[in-house]
Design a protein around this motif. Structure first.
Motif: not given
Length: 272
Positions: A39-60
């Motif tokens: 579960a901890g590894a899957r939680a890290v994946a979720e946080r990385i995805e959230k960070r990536n979405r935020a970076a993409q939104a900031e880029g736009r």
């Protein structure tokens, strides 16, 4: 490292490497973490995805923020300026304006209208803004000028002085909803400080400059709390004005000050 090797890493190390240190995942690594039985590894994946979405939104957002500058840069204009002022509403202190010319293609993460940022965010952004500047100029309109020509005209004066302080001078100027009496092509943009990267950058530096100035002046004119409220008409400031009267920093053409001095109010204009 291969994606398949992630399952052999402790979750703590995965989080340290790819969240805290923000290293790039190996190809297929995100999918591997999503499918990890831990579960901890899957939680890290979720946080990385959230960070990536935020970076993409900031880029736009940054792409939209430079929508006015980009065509000018692409036309070969190297010196596109933006200018904004702060301190129109306070009862005391000067109006401060800042003008900037950013290097073509500049993208400064987090730049926005200074009013939408915290003091800490503005402080963190200022070195980034200055690092991207070809030129930066500060202009001001003093209290006696505000009282003589009115606050609107004083704002224009501060804006013009900031632009005139730039070296080189802009080939094209972006202004927050104003037209300045300056010999260069201009583009007034309503709410430009929230829409245009150069104007937003200028508003941040202007705000910090004025805040620091008012904190310094608090030592010269104690008792009014200028370091805290920067001259704005807060209850604390109005109370100090009632108790102590006006000092040389106060704008005598503004109604609360004029009332305290027994003068006929000339104006009570509230800008930013």
């Amino acid at each position: 490292m291969r994606a398949s090797e992630l399952r052999d890493l402790p979750v703590y190390d995965i989080a340290r490497l790819f969240l805290d240190e923000a290293r790039e995942l190996p190809q297929g690594g995100l999918s591997a973490l999503r499918e990890d039985s831990r579960a901890g590894a899957r939680a890290v994946a979720e946080r990385i995805e959230k960070r990536n979405r935020a970076a993409q939104a900031e880029g736009r957002r940054l792409t939209r923020l430079s929508a006015f500058e980009t065509p000018l840069w692409e036309q070969g204009l190297q010196f596109v300026g933006g200018v904004d002022e702060v301190g129109m509403a306070p009862l005391a202190g000067p109006v401060i304006a800042c003008a900037v010319i950013l290097k073509p293609g500049s993208r400064i993460k987090g730049v926005n209208d200074s009013k939408q940022l915290s003091h800490e965010e503005r402080e963190a952004l200022e070195p980034e803004i200055r690092a991207h500047c070809i030129s930066l100029g500060i202009g001001r309109a003093e209290v006696h000028e505000i009282d003589t020509i009115n606050i609107y005209q004083a704002g224009l004066l501060a804006l013009c002085r900031a632009v005139q302080a730039l070296n080189p001078q802009p080939q094209h100027l972006l202004v927050d909803a104003r037209k300045l009496n300056l010999p260069m092509p201009q583009q007034p943009i309503i709410k430009g400080d929230a829409k245009i990267i150069t104007i937003g950058a200028a508003s941040i530096v202007a705000k910090l400059h004025r805040d620091r100035l008012m904190s310094q002046l608090d030592g010269e004119f104690p008792g009014y709390g200028f370091a805290a409220h920067k001259g704005y008409p807060t209850p604390e400031h109005l109370g100090a004005l009632e108790k102590l009267g006006a000092c040389p920093l106060h704008r005598r053409s503004f109604a609360p000050v004029a009332k305290k001095l027994g003068l006929i109010p000339v104006q009570q204009v509230l800008f930013k």
